[in-house]
Design a protein around this motif. Structure first.
Motif, short mmCIF file in Angstrom:
data_model
loop_
_atom_site.label_atom_id
_atom_site.label_comp_id
_atom_site.label_asym_id
_atom_site.label_seq_id
_atom_site.Cartn_x
_atom_site.Cartn_y
_atom_site.Cartn_z
N CYS A 1 0.91 -1.83 -0.22
CA CYS A 1 0.17 0.17 -0.64
C CYS A 1 1.01 1.46 0.06
CB CYS A 1 -0.59 -0.11 1.01
SG CYS A 1 0.14 0.30 2.95
N SER A 2 0.42 2.50 -0.62
CA SER A 2 1.05 3.94 -0.03
C SER A 2 1.70 4.23 0.36
CB SER A 2 0.56 4.91 -0.63
OG SER A 2 -0.79 4.76 -0.43
N SER A 3 1.17 4.18 2.12
CA SER A 3 1.21 4.19 3.57
C SER A 3 2.74 2.66 3.64
CB SER A 3 0.71 3.26 4.30
OG SER A 3 -0.31 4.59 4.81
N THR A 4 3.04 1.92 3.17
CA THR A 4 4.12 1.11 2.83
C THR A 4 5.75 1.76 2.24
OG1 THR A 4 3.12 -0.20 3.87
CG2 THR A 4 5.41 -1.57 2.84
N LEU A 5 5.33 2.46 0.62
CA LEU A 5 5.89 2.81 0.17
C LEU A 5 6.40 4.37 1.10
CD1 LEU A 5 4.73 0.15 -1.86
CD2 LEU A 5 4.28 2.35 -3.12
N GLN A 6 5.75 4.98 1.52
CA GLN A 6 6.31 6.33 1.79
C GLN A 6 6.84 5.87 3.22
OE1 GLN A 6 2.22 8.04 2.18
NE2 GLN A 6 3.44 9.92 1.88
N VAL B 1 20.82 -3.05 -4.63
CA VAL B 1 19.34 -1.96 -4.05
C VAL B 1 17.61 -2.49 -3.46
CG1 VAL B 1 17.88 0.24 -5.58
CG2 VAL B 1 20.13 -0.93 -6.25
N SER B 2 18.05 -1.97 -2.44
CA SER B 2 16.89 -2.83 -1.65
C SER B 2 15.30 -2.44 -0.94
CB SER B 2 16.69 -3.38 -0.69
OG SER B 2 15.94 -4.28 0.38
N ASN B 3 14.70 -2.46 -1.66
CA ASN B 3 13.33 -1.11 -1.00
C ASN B 3 12.90 -2.73 0.71
OD1 ASN B 3 12.70 -0.17 -2.83
ND2 ASN B 3 11.11 -1.77 -4.14
N ALA B 4 13.47 -1.27 2.00
CA ALA B 4 13.15 -1.85 2.74
C ALA B 4 13.67 -0.59 3.67
CB ALA B 4 14.72 -2.86 3.05
N SER B 5 13.14 -1.40 5.21
CA SER B 5 12.39 0.19 6.49
C SER B 5 14.29 -0.10 6.53
CB SER B 5 11.57 -0.25 6.89
OG SER B 5 12.23 -1.74 7.50
N GLU B 6 14.42 1.08 7.60
CA GLU B 6 15.20 1.19 8.46
C GLU B 6 15.62 -0.31 9.20
OE1 GLU B 6 17.86 4.97 10.85
OE2 GLU B 6 16.38 4.81 9.81
N SER C 1 15.79 2.08 0.15
CA SER C 1 15.47 2.91 -0.15
C SER C 1 15.12 4.08 1.08
CB SER C 1 13.76 2.97 -0.60
OG SER C 1 13.17 1.99 1.23
N THR C 2 15.01 3.79 2.63
CA THR C 2 15.57 5.04 2.99
C THR C 2 16.58 6.03 2.95
OG1 THR C 2 16.53 3.06 5.06
CG2 THR C 2 13.92 3.61 4.98
N GLU C 3 17.73 5.12 2.60
CA GLU C 3 19.41 5.60 2.66
C GLU C 3 18.52 6.86 1.23
OE1 GLU C 3 23.12 5.50 0.73
OE2 GLU C 3 21.89 3.47 0.98
N MET C 4 17.69 6.42 0.24
CA MET C 4 18.15 7.51 -0.93
C MET C 4 16.37 8.01 -1.28
SD MET C 4 19.55 4.76 -4.18
CE MET C 4 17.59 3.22 -3.99
N ARG C 5 15.65 8.23 -0.07
CA ARG C 5 14.37 8.76 -0.47
C ARG C 5 13.86 8.74 -1.34
NH1 ARG C 5 13.24 12.00 3.89
NH2 ARG C 5 14.39 12.32 6.01
N MET C 6 14.13 6.92 -1.99
CA MET C 6 13.20 6.55 -3.57
C MET C 6 13.41 5.17 -3.41
SD MET C 6 16.44 8.32 -6.61
CE MET C 6 16.26 9.54 -4.98
N ARG C 7 12.77 4.46 -4.18
CA ARG C 7 13.15 3.05 -4.76
C ARG C 7 12.10 2.46 -5.73
NH1 ARG C 7 8.08 0.74 -4.26
NH2 ARG C 7 8.47 -1.10 -2.44
N LYS C 8 12.20 1.25 -5.75
CA LYS C 8 12.55 0.74 -6.85
C LYS C 8 10.80 0.40 -7.56
CE LYS C 8 15.45 -3.03 -5.57
NZ LYS C 8 13.79 -4.11 -5.42
N PRO C 9 10.08 0.22 -7.99
CA PRO C 9 10.05 0.52 -9.39
C PRO C 9 10.13 1.65 -10.47
CG PRO C 9 8.74 -0.16 -9.76
CD PRO C 9 8.44 0.26 -8.27
N GLU C 10 10.36 2.40 -9.46
CA GLU C 10 10.70 4.48 -9.76
C GLU C 10 12.42 4.43 -10.61
OE1 GLU C 10 11.20 6.53 -6.01
OE2 GLU C 10 9.34 5.95 -5.88
N LEU C 11 12.17 4.76 -11.40
CA LEU C 11 12.95 5.44 -12.35
C LEU C 11 14.62 6.48 -11.90
CD1 LEU C 11 11.18 6.33 -15.69
CD2 LEU C 11 12.43 4.33 -15.59
#
Length: 485
Positions: free
Chosen positions: A43-48, A111-116, A138-148
């Motif tokens: 869900c969008s909350s998890t992504l954020q 490159v990992s979509n993971a919470s801290e 994703s927390t370090e970059m403040r962006m996540r896959k699959p975003e370009l």
């Protein structure tokens, strides 16, 4: 020693940690239904939260409102899943081995979509993470896959062009985005698939294949589909003809005083101990090993005694039950033309012509299960009569047409490599087939056997990794030479 990859552009591997290196399980999840967890994790909350745009407290508040989950249930839910984390250390060691083989030319990133919190827990596991040159989260970059923008950030950070990267992920949308930018995308069905794929992308197939043959020299025996090892001469002769290296093979001429050869080495398998010598193995042995001229002509005279009432050459040196096989006929023709006596088998040659014209080989032959085997040995015959025209010009044209009909059709390793060798000789570029062959190479450097012959009376398929590997070397070398691969 590092193994270099010919013309490779790949200098880095980028992979997702979760579901590739780190596995979690929902088997221990008891506080919420599995489907609920799988839905909320997308869900969008998890992504954020994974992008570090909201705090854990805010994330809890949203999940409570959206999914009617109490904060303690949310905490327990993530703790239960986190507690199932396991690391595929075998895969990490495989990656480390690849780095060594590449001699410092390969970097490995994650490159990992993971919470801290998830990432910290994972890094606390007793694993040596130094295999990675960097882990992007994703927390370090403040962006996540699959975003370009996520992929572009990684490319910029590591100073690589997209075509230099191999990207591995189990999520199709992530692989799609990576490929859209020019990376090589891999979506493995299992972690076990990753090692052979990477070896085939990064390492030169030819040194690996030659190493396989050398390491298994004198043990390159055939294997039946039921697992039985079959020691036989025909495959050994094929390996010798393909490589020119006698040190790789084991031959047995049961009766050295005779010019005829037996298919089997040692005790015949699944048949009588007095299994007769055959014209197929004898023809192959004589053309590959050579024979003194007078002795060769005596042998051909004897072979002419085994022409049946249809005027066709038979398979065995026996008056008992015998068979006619187009591939055997082609191989005997090659021997007769080697000694300028092919005219004595004119009816057999004309029948082969009709087999080609009518595509009678499409369902296999009594001893050879695939069309490619017939076409391969027909090509071999044409090599022996390259100076002759007439019917052979027609056969060359027909062979080209029949090969083109086979392009792109499913084939096991031996059928595919036989097709490729013959295509190379006929000037037909099969780029898709070559790519498929390279993808088939095993981690040990060899190819699987495929079905090379059929034990006709028992309906058992027989293959040989030595033959498929030696032929693969010939196919790759021929393709590179002819088409500048």
């Amino acid at each position: 020693m590092a193994i270099q990859k010919c013309q490779s552009t790949y200098t880095a591997i980028v992979l997702e940690l979760f579901n590739v290196v780190v596995k979690t399980s929902l088997n221990e999840l008891t506080v919420v239904p599995h489907l609920t967890y799988q839905s909320l994790i997308c869900c969008s909350s998890t992504l954020q939260f994974q992008r570090n745009e909201i705090s854990y407290a805010e994330y809890q508040r949203r999940l409570e409102a959206e999914w009617d989950l109490a904060p303690n249930v949310i905490d327990t839910m993530f703790a239960q899943v986190r507690g199932t984390m396991t690391v595929n250390t075998e895969l990490l060691e495989q990656l480390r081995g690849l780095k060594t083989m590449m001699g410092g030319r390969l970097q490995i990133y994650a490159v990992s979509n993971a919470s801290e919190k998830d990432h910290a827990y994972m890094r606390s596991l007793p694993v040596d993470w130094t295999i990675f040159d960097h882990i992007f989260t994703s927390t370090e970059m403040r962006m996540r896959k699959p975003e370009l923008r996520c992929f572009r950030h990684v490319l910029q950070s590591i100073s690589k062009s997209p075509h230099e990267l191999i990207f591995i992920d189990t999520e199709p949308e992530n692989v799609l985005t990576a490929q859209s930018l020019g990376m090589k995308g891999i979506k493995p069905k299992s972690a076990a698939e990753i090692e052979p794929i990477l070896h085939n992308l990064l390492l030169d197939p030819l040194p690996r294949a030659r190493s396989f043959l050398q390491q298994n020299a004198k043990r390159l025996h055939s294997i039946c589909e039921n697992g039985a090892i079959m020691k036989e001469n025909f495959a050994q002769l094929l390996i010798l003809e393909a490589t020119g290296d006698k040190s790789l093979i084991e031959l047995e001429h049961k009766h050295p005083s005779s010019s005829t050869w037996n298919f089997f080495i040692g005790t015949p398998l699944f048949t009588k101990s007095d299994f007769p010598d055959d014209l197929d193995t004898t023809s192959m042995a004589t053309t590959v090993l050579g024979l003194e001229e007078k002795q060769a002509h005596r042998l051909l005279d004897r072979m002419l005694q085994y022409i049946n009432q249809d005027g066709l050459i038979s398979t065995f040196f026996t008056d008992r039950k015998n068979r006619v096989d187009p591939v055997v006929c082609v191989n005997v023709l090659a021997l007769f033309y080697t000694y300028d006596r092919g005219y004595e088998l004119a009816p057999t040659l004309e029948w082969i012509r009709q087999v080609v014209i009518k595509r009678a080989y499409l369902h296999g032959t009594p001893f050879y299960p695939n069309p490619e085997q017939f076409l391969f040995f027909l090509g071999r015959l044409l090599r022996h009569v390259s100076h002759l025209g007439g019917i052979f010009d027609e056969l060359r044209q027909l062979l080209r047409e029949r090969l083109k009909e086979r392009l792109g059709l499913p084939a096991d390793p031996i059928a595919l490599v036989m097709r490729l060798i013959t295509c190379n000789e006929m000037g037909i570029r099969d780029a898709r087939g070559m790519k498929r062959l390279l993808d088939m190479q095993c981690v040990d450097g060899g190819w699987e056997p495929g079905a090379m012959y059929t034990y006709a009376s028992k309906n058992i398929s027989i293959g040989n990794r030595g033959v498929s590997t030696a032929f693969a070397i010939s196919a790759i070398e021929g393709y590179r030479e002819r088409f500048q691969m």
